[in-house]
Structures are given as structure tokens and as C-alpha cells.
Motif scaffolding. Structure first.
Motif, short mmCIF file in Angstrom:
data_model
loop_
_atom_site.label_atom_id
_atom_site.label_comp_id
_atom_site.label_asym_id
_atom_site.label_seq_id
_atom_site.Cartn_x
_atom_site.Cartn_y
_atom_site.Cartn_z
N PRO A 266 -2.56 61.94 -21.53
CA PRO A 266 -2.07 62.64 -20.33
C PRO A 266 -1.42 61.72 -19.30
CG PRO A 266 -4.24 63.42 -20.91
CD PRO A 266 -3.94 62.27 -21.82
N VAL A 267 -1.91 60.51 -19.19
CA VAL A 267 -1.40 59.60 -18.15
C VAL A 267 0.04 59.17 -18.43
CG1 VAL A 267 -2.21 57.42 -19.21
CG2 VAL A 267 -2.09 57.61 -16.72
N PHE A 268 0.48 59.28 -19.69
CA PHE A 268 1.83 58.80 -20.06
C PHE A 268 2.93 59.54 -19.29
CE2 PHE A 268 5.65 58.90 -22.73
CZ PHE A 268 5.92 57.55 -22.78
N LYS A 269 2.74 60.85 -19.09
CA LYS A 269 3.72 61.66 -18.35
C LYS A 269 3.98 61.10 -16.96
CE LYS A 269 2.03 65.93 -18.44
NZ LYS A 269 0.94 66.09 -19.43
N HIS A 270 2.96 60.40 -16.42
CA HIS A 270 3.04 59.93 -15.04
C HIS A 270 3.45 58.46 -14.95
CE1 HIS A 270 0.98 63.63 -13.74
NE2 HIS A 270 0.27 63.47 -14.83
N ARG A 271 3.80 57.88 -16.10
CA ARG A 271 4.07 56.45 -16.16
C ARG A 271 5.06 56.00 -15.08
NH1 ARG A 271 7.51 52.64 -18.29
NH2 ARG A 271 6.50 50.83 -19.27
N ASN A 272 6.24 56.63 -15.06
CA ASN A 272 7.26 56.19 -14.10
C ASN A 272 6.84 56.45 -12.67
OD1 ASN A 272 8.79 55.27 -16.17
ND2 ASN A 272 10.06 57.12 -16.31
N ASN A 273 6.16 57.57 -12.47
CA ASN A 273 5.70 57.90 -11.13
C ASN A 273 4.68 56.87 -10.63
OD1 ASN A 273 5.55 59.29 -8.79
ND2 ASN A 273 4.27 60.95 -9.60
N ILE A 274 3.77 56.48 -11.53
CA ILE A 274 2.77 55.48 -11.15
C ILE A 274 3.45 54.17 -10.77
CG2 ILE A 274 0.90 54.01 -12.05
CD1 ILE A 274 0.05 56.49 -13.75
N LEU A 275 4.42 53.75 -11.59
CA LEU A 275 5.11 52.49 -11.29
C LEU A 275 5.89 52.60 -9.98
CD1 LEU A 275 6.30 51.50 -14.88
CD2 LEU A 275 4.52 50.40 -13.50
N TYR A 276 6.46 53.77 -9.75
CA TYR A 276 7.19 53.98 -8.49
C TYR A 276 6.23 53.88 -7.30
CZ TYR A 276 9.24 56.50 -4.58
OH TYR A 276 9.66 56.84 -3.32
N LEU A 277 5.08 54.53 -7.43
CA LEU A 277 4.10 54.51 -6.33
C LEU A 277 3.61 53.09 -6.05
CD1 LEU A 277 2.02 57.72 -7.15
CD2 LEU A 277 3.47 57.37 -5.15
N PRO B 14 -2.90 49.45 -16.72
CA PRO B 14 -2.66 48.00 -16.75
C PRO B 14 -1.50 47.63 -17.67
CG PRO B 14 -5.00 48.46 -17.01
CD PRO B 14 -4.30 49.78 -17.06
N GLN B 15 -1.33 48.36 -18.77
CA GLN B 15 -0.21 48.06 -19.68
C GLN B 15 1.13 48.44 -19.06
OE1 GLN B 15 -0.93 48.42 -24.08
NE2 GLN B 15 -2.37 49.97 -23.38
N TYR B 16 1.18 49.58 -18.36
CA TYR B 16 2.43 49.96 -17.69
C TYR B 16 2.84 48.86 -16.72
CZ TYR B 16 1.11 54.69 -19.27
OH TYR B 16 0.72 55.78 -20.00
N LEU B 17 1.86 48.36 -15.99
CA LEU B 17 2.13 47.33 -14.99
C LEU B 17 2.61 46.05 -15.67
CD1 LEU B 17 -1.03 47.93 -12.79
CD2 LEU B 17 1.32 48.40 -12.09
N LEU B 18 1.98 45.72 -16.77
CA LEU B 18 2.37 44.53 -17.53
C LEU B 18 3.82 44.66 -18.00
CD1 LEU B 18 1.17 41.90 -18.95
CD2 LEU B 18 0.90 43.33 -20.95
N CYS C 189 -0.39 54.18 1.74
CA CYS C 189 -1.28 54.58 0.65
C CYS C 189 -0.80 55.87 0.02
CB CYS C 189 -2.71 54.75 1.18
SG CYS C 189 -3.89 55.15 -0.11
N GLY C 190 -0.54 55.81 -1.29
CA GLY C 190 -0.09 57.00 -2.02
C GLY C 190 -1.23 57.57 -2.86
N ILE C 191 -1.01 58.76 -3.36
CA ILE C 191 -2.06 59.41 -4.12
C ILE C 191 -1.45 60.17 -5.29
CG2 ILE C 191 -2.10 61.53 -2.72
CD1 ILE C 191 -5.19 61.32 -2.87
N LEU C 192 -2.14 60.18 -6.42
CA LEU C 192 -1.62 60.84 -7.61
C LEU C 192 -2.79 61.38 -8.44
CD1 LEU C 192 0.92 61.21 -9.62
CD2 LEU C 192 -0.01 59.20 -10.74
N THR C 193 -2.62 62.57 -8.95
CA THR C 193 -3.66 63.16 -9.80
C THR C 193 -3.19 63.22 -11.24
OG1 THR C 193 -4.50 64.47 -7.96
CG2 THR C 193 -5.11 65.19 -10.17
N VAL C 194 -4.02 62.74 -12.13
CA VAL C 194 -3.72 62.81 -13.56
C VAL C 194 -4.77 63.70 -14.22
CG1 VAL C 194 -3.40 61.52 -15.69
CG2 VAL C 194 -2.81 60.46 -13.51
#
Length: 702
Positions: A53-64, A86-90, A232-237
Motif C-alpha cells: 500500500p505504501v508504494f502508491k504514496h512513494r512520490n508524495n512521501i518524497l515530496y513531503l 527507507p528505501q525510497y529515501l535511499l 510539519c506535514g502529515i500523510l496517512t497510508v
DNA sequence: GAGCACTGC
């Protein structure tokens, strides 16, 4: 069949979303060898990653993470946040130029197992690109490791050497909603760091829905009122678990132990396949339910019931081999019933659980700041806890949760559990904060501030121990050194003084042994029957000495060494082999710190008094004297105390004066780890303390 | 005279 079944009436008010916690396993599997992937498997791993489920939010997480210094991620169970973010960030370059992405976990096993899983997923050797660091076990490479998992306690330790955490580019605090002591300390410290000194450091706080708003407000440094300037941003997965149907009793149950037994039998009789997990508050309740159910299971067998019940206890004090039994798979003809304490709520995950029984209570630590006494109290759980327990039934397929209370009573439960910071003795916390350069601890930005009285108690004790001066400043060298020990301040003081008393060799053993619970094996019915006819306490009495528990522990350790650290020998004497091995590791770590501070290596050469005097130099605040009523009274405030039944002094001819490590309140106030002393030593070694009332009033905060 | 929820450095 079983007559009392009819008394358990449940109803289902509608379905409820299950648990909130990230996946966690206790397994014995270790992946020591590197796994080499061929391109085909690598592709399928990639596909599996994309399905989370978290994959859909990958770009959004990196943007945040680019846009905000702090990001709160509300990640539900099974969304994949711990391994994927952690892998997206890497992949996005956050670990460039030698920087590290750090991920904290409240528990050691979680840090190890999640690091293992990620290394495996990346086809890497654990300890290189992906590593972990916990106490006694650093499996990371200072040059190669890019993603590092560590316990939150370890992060706080790292801050003592590197307050700005310069090697990290991003830190993710996982399971922050659990609000463990060290998570809360780390949160307070990190707020200061990102605000003042490291505007480039990014923070990700992974939490449950309930606390997300609180975290966001805490970390938002924007004071302009303009939401465009929020930091501070917020995101729900969303998570990936199965639905759990929740049932409540129609009327309140008078006895949840009995009701648990009846509910298990009802499930066994009326429900399809699936294992059962029941939550109770303590060892005694667990064992009682287990024996009642085993009795019933035999009766059912005689009646020719096709499906068998396998009933197993689970609590922390259970010997390791017995604990492992709950993870064993059972054949389809057997229904496994695990009767557990709160250990099964977060610390361990048992596969195959479909039915959960929740009694609504938990045994929690409480701290009385006026008396400085910690107690264990059976307390109603929080709604968050109830939801977590229910979620234990929805991990492999749809489950059912039977709550042994009415829906009305559920509504009365508090939303979340009081954070540990507000119900603990703060002396170790304050000492650590002082060592980290927080001069005014009263103004430290606690996410949930502890009671002021607890702080005052802690400051007074630290002053009495010589760790703080009259202005509340850390003393050098005593306070500085005390803070470096991974032990409570009283133990640290005792260790640092031991060279002067001429018994550092013995004291370091005693301190190490006192950190291990259950050195003497608990009596499980099976072990007694097979191996010996003597009651267990008689085996243990062989090590007992009249002076008390501290010297008894020294005896046990020395005997263990004398018998070549043999596990066979431990078994024969009902001693906890794994515990003694751990004591050796702890001892080694303490020994290294003693060397660092140049505490002379000395031995008492068989003279017990110097050891006892040294114990008093650390534990003088915990002193009691025999009252003519036949029980003990504290020296400080004349409170009634009793010798804990597990103490070797229990049942012996009472001595007039004792010191103890701690007091636990259950049905009475019990002193644990008790040793007989002379009153003259107290006066001699802590003359300032028993006149402390006057002194403490003059103590100031700078 | 009678009993330890669970972590972590």
C-alpha cells in the motif's frame, strides 16, 4: 457439553477496523548468509514492493520530506512503511555523501528482524548497506551502512557522543505511538536539534491515527499562523489487514478469568478452525486459565470431540523453551489456544490467530512521586490497546474478537495509555538529559510533561548521590560518569565507589546479576515432575547466604564460572542459563566502563562487610528498619514494607536494618533484592541524606 | 508472612 457456556452472551455492534501496529515477528530464523538474486527473482521482488500500500504514496512521501522538516506518517498495519520508506529515501539520494538513514524501533528483536528482512529484500549482506545497532550487538559498518535500524535507547546513547547526529540525513522514529520512555526522550531532543542546529536534518515520525495530530502540533515550528510556512506535514497510508468482527458481552462479567475459560470453550464448540489468543494481566491468571482449560480439554477428549485443544501459556518470565512452543504449528485437528499477558499485544506476533479474547485489563507500572515508590497496578486498558488486541486476530484472515465487557464500558475507556514518561521514576531520565547538555530539565520540551513532583524527587536523589551539585548541575567527574552507565543512578554510584571500598570485582558481578530477571527458574509444573522431587526453593537455597540477595547472586555467578559456565549444571540447579550468559555480557560491558574511568580492580578477598558497605553507598536512600510490629518501615517516611517472597531473606530470622533495590506494590509493599546492613554504615556513608529535607529546599535550578 | 506487566541503555 460444557454447562457454563450458555452464560457467555455476546453481541456484535458492527465491524471495526483492526489493529494499528506495524508488523513484527519473533522468529528463530536468522539469515546469516547473503542471498544472491538472479534477475528473475529481483524482478519479482520489485513487483512485490510495488504491491505494498505504501508504494502508491512513494512520490508524495518524497515530496513531503523535501518540503517539510518533519513528516508524520500514519501507517496502518501491513502497509510496508518500515521497510519501504527507507528505501525510497535511499533511491532518492538521501544517503549520498556518506550520510545515513536511521530508523528507530522500541525493541531489540524488531530492530534485528526488520534489518534482516530489508537486507534480504535488497539482496545485501546484513551489516553492509543495511545494518542494525542495539546494545551489545553492532551489526553496522561506519563506512558502508546507508540504512541503519537501531533501538530508540541506542539513538539517545549516540546523542551523548554526537549531540547533533551529524551522520544522519533522515531519522525515522517508528512505532512512536507506543510512547516508550526512550521514544519520548528522543522526540524531545530531536525537536531541539532540528529547530536550532540541524535545519537540514529530516524527521519522519510513524504513528497511529490517534496521536498524529499531537505529533504534528508538537513538531510544527511555524508560529506565523500562515499554513504555507508549516514545517510539519502529515500523510496517512492505509493498511493491509483483514476485517475483525468485534463482539461485546451483553452484560458485565463478574469474573474475567472464568469468562475467558468459558469463551474459549464456546469458540471451540461453535466456531470454525482457527487458533485463539486470550489476554490476561499476569502469570497467576494465565496459569489458572491454562490449568482449567487443560482439564476441560481432557474432558472433551473423553466425550469424543474430534478436534483437540492445545492450551499454552505465554508470559515474559516463562523459560525460553516453553515460550517457543506458542510459535509451533499445529496439525489441522488441533486448535491452539495461547493464554498470554500483554507480551502478545506488541512484543510478539503469533501466526494463525483468528480469535481474540480481551479481558479489558493490563498490569501497568505506576509511580508515586510523593513516596518515590513504583507499583504494579491492574488497570483498564485504553481504546487504542483494545484495538491493538483485536487486530491480533486479523493478520492472516478475517478474525473475531470477543471483548469480555459491554460496549458501554468500552466507551468509558481512555483513548490512549498514559505515556511511560508520566508514570516512572525520572532519576535516570534527568541524569541522561543533564549529560546531554539540557541544563534546565524543567523547561525541556516534553511531548507529555511528567509530574513536577517526580522531577523534584529525581533531582533530590541525584543530588544525594553526588551526581548533581546544589545548583542542579551535573558534577564532574561523578555525575558525568554515572550518566555513562546503562544502569540506574544508584547502581552507577555503587560501581564507581567500589574501587575505594576494595571490592570492585565483586560489585561489578552483583550489578550485572541484578539486571537479570528470573535467575532462579520459575516452577513450571512439568519441569518439577520430571527432574526432581524437591521443591524448587530448596534447590535455590543452596546458594543463599544470610547477608541477603546481593551476596547470594554473587555466589550463583561464581559457582556458574567455577562449573565452566555449563548449561547442564544450570539445568541441574534450576538456574536460567540464558540469563547467566547475559549477566556475563552485561558484566563485561560494565567492566569496560570501570576501566575507562580507572576504577581500581580490587577484591574483598572473602570479606562480606566491604561489599555490603559499598552497596549502602549507592542504595542508602532505600533503607528500612525492623519495626516492633514485626514488619519493616522505610527510614525516610516510616512507610510499612515487607520482604518480597522471592528474597532469600523471606522466612528467615529478621535482621534489624536492610537496604533494597526497589519496592513493588502488589497486595502489599514488597522490597525486592534485600540485603542486611548495619545502621552505623548508613549514618557514616550518607550523613547528608537523612538530613536532606533542609538541603533540598536550598537546591536551585540555574 | 506469600508472590514479577513489558521494554531499553
Amino acid at each position: 457439553m460444557a454447562a457454563p457456556l450458555s452464560t457467555m452472551k455476546f453481541w456484535k455492534p458492527g465491524s471495526e477496523a483492526p489493529g494499528i501496529s506495524e508488523e513484527r515477528h519473533v522468529t528463530t530464523e536468522t539469515t546469516g548468509s547473503p542471498i544472491i538474486f538472479n534477475p528473475h527473482t529481483a524482478l519479482s521482488i520489485e513487483k512485490q514492493r510495488q504491491k505494498l500500500p505504501v508504494f502508491k504514496h512513494r512520490n508524495n512521501i518524497l515530496y513531503l520530506v523535501e518540503s517539510y522538516q518533519t513528516v508524520i506518517i500514519v501507517g496502518e498495519t501491513g502497509c510496508g512503511k518500515t521497510t519501504q520508506i527507507p528505501q525510497y529515501l535511499l533511491e532518492a539520494g538521501w544517503a549520498a555523501e556518506g550520510k545515513v538513514i536511521g530508523v528507530t524501533q522500541p525493541r531489540r528483536v524488531a530492530a534485528i528482524s526488520v534489518a534482516n528482512r530489508l537486507a534480504e529484500e535488497r539482496g545485501a549482506l546484513l551489516g553492509h548497506e543495511v545494518g542494525y545497532t542495539i546494545r551489545f550487538d553492532d551489526c553496522s559498518d561506519p563506512h558502508a551502512t546507508r540504512i541503519k535500524f537501531l533501538t530508540d535507547g541506542m539513538l539517545v546513547r549516540e546523542m551523548m557522543a554526537d549531540p547533533l547526529l551529524k551522520k544522519y540525513s533522515v531519522l525515522m522514529l517508528d512505532e512512536a505511538h507506543e510512547r516508550t520512555l526512550y521514544t519520548d526522550i528522543a522526540i524531545g531532543l530531536l525537536k531541539k536539534v532540528i529547530q536550532k542546529k540541524r535545519r537540514d536534518l529530516r524527521l519522519i515520525v510513524a504513528s497511529a491515527t490517534l496521536d498524529a495530530k499531537k505529533f504534528q502540533e508538537f513538531f510544527n515550528l511555524n508560529e506565523t499562523g500562515d499554513p504555507n510556512k508549516d514545517t510539519c506535514g502529515i500523510l496517512t497510508v492505509e493498511g493491509r489487514t483483514f476485517p475483525v468482527d468485534v463482539f461485546y458481552t451483553v452484560s458485565p462479567v463478574p469474573d474475567y478469568v472464568k469468562a475467558t475459560v468459558e469463551t474459549v470453550l464456546k469458540i471451540h464448540e461453535t466456531e470454525d478452525d482457527g487458533d485463539v489468543l486470550a489476554f490476561l494481566t499476569g502469570q497467576e491468571e494465565v496459569e489458572k486459565v491454562v490449568s482449567l482449560l487443560q482439564e476441560q480439554a481432557r474432558a472433551l477428549g473423553r466425550l469424543g470431540m474430534k478436534k483437540y485443544l492445545k492450551v499454552l501459556p505465554m508470559y515474559a518470565g516463562l523459560p525460553y523453551t516453553d515460550q517457543m512452543k506458542v510459535f509451533e504449528r499445529t496439525p489441522p485437528t488441533v486448535r491452539k489456544v495461547v493464554v498470554a499477558t500483554n507480551i502478545a499485544e506488541t512484543s510478539i506476533t503469533i501466526n494463525g490467530i483468528v480469535f481474540v479474547i480481551d479481558c479489558a485489563f493490563v498490569k501497568l507500572r505506576a509511580y508515586n512521586p510523593c513516596t518515590a515508590i513504583e507499583s504494579l497496578v491492574v488497570t483498564p486498558i485504553s481504546k487504542a490497546s483494545a484495538s491493538q488486541r483485536a487486530g491480533r486476530g486479523g493478520r492472516n484472515r478475517a478474525g473475531k474478537c470477543f471483548r469480555l465487557y459491554t460496549e458501554e464500558d468500552f466507551e468509558k475507556l481512555p483513548a490512549s495509555t498514559v505515556p511511560e514518561m508520566q508514570r516512572t521514576n525520572l532519576a535516570p531520565v534527568i541524569l541522561q538529559l543533564k549529560a546531554l547538555g539540557i541544563d534546565n530539565v524543567l523547561r525541556f520540551s516534553f511531548l507529555s510533561p511528567p509530574p513536577a513532583q517526580s522531577m523534584v524527587q529525581a533531582l533530590e536523589l541525584l543530588y544525594a548521590l553526588g551526581g548533581l551539585d546544589q545548583y542542579g548541575r551535573l558534577t564532574d567527574p561523578m555525575g558525568v560518569r554515572m550518566a555513562e552507565f546503562p544502569l540506574s543512578p544508584m547502581f552507577a554510584k555503587m560501581l564507581l565507589e567500589s574501587g575505594n571500598f576494595g571490592c570492585s570485582k565483586e560489585i561489578v558481578t552483583i550489578a550485572a546479576m541484578m539486571q537479570i530477571q528470573n535467575i532462579f527458574m520459575v516452577s513450571t509444573a512439568s519441569t518439577i515432575l520430571i527432574t526432581s522431587r524437591l521443591p524448587l526453593c530448596l534447590h535455590h537455597r543452596k546458594f543463599a547466604v544470610a547477608e541477603g540477595d546481593h551476596l547470594t547472586m554473587l555466589n550463583v555467578y561464581e559457582a556458574f564460572i567455577k562449573h565452566q559456565k555449563s548449561s547442564q549444571w544450570c539445568q541441574e540447579h534450576f538456574l536460567n542459563y540464558k540469563g547467566l550468559q547475559r549477566a556475563m555480557t552485561v558484566r563485561e560491558q560494565l567492566r569496560r566502563l570501570m576501566n575507562k574511568f580507572k576504577v581500581p580492580r580490587t577484591s574483598s578477598e572473602g570479606d562480606p562487610d566491604v561489599i555490603l558497605r559499598c552497596i549502602v553507598s549507592g542504595f542508602f536512600a532505600n533503607a528500612a528498619r525492623m519495626h516492633h510490629s514485626g514488619s519493616y518501615r522505610t527510614l525516610r517516611d516510616d512507610r510499612e514494607l515487607h520482604i518480597h517472597p522471592n528474597s532469600v531473606l523471606f522466612g528467615e530470622k529478621p535482621t534489624k536494618w536492610v537496604v533494597f533495590n526497589e519496592v513493588v506494590q502488589t497486595s502489599k509493599y514488597y522490597m525486592r533484592d534485600v540485603t542486611a546492613v548495619e545502621s552505623s554504615w548508613l549514618v557514616e556513608l550518607a550523613p547528608h541524606f537523612y538530613k536532606q529535607a533542609k538541603v533540598s529546599r536550598t537546591m536551585k535550578q540555574p
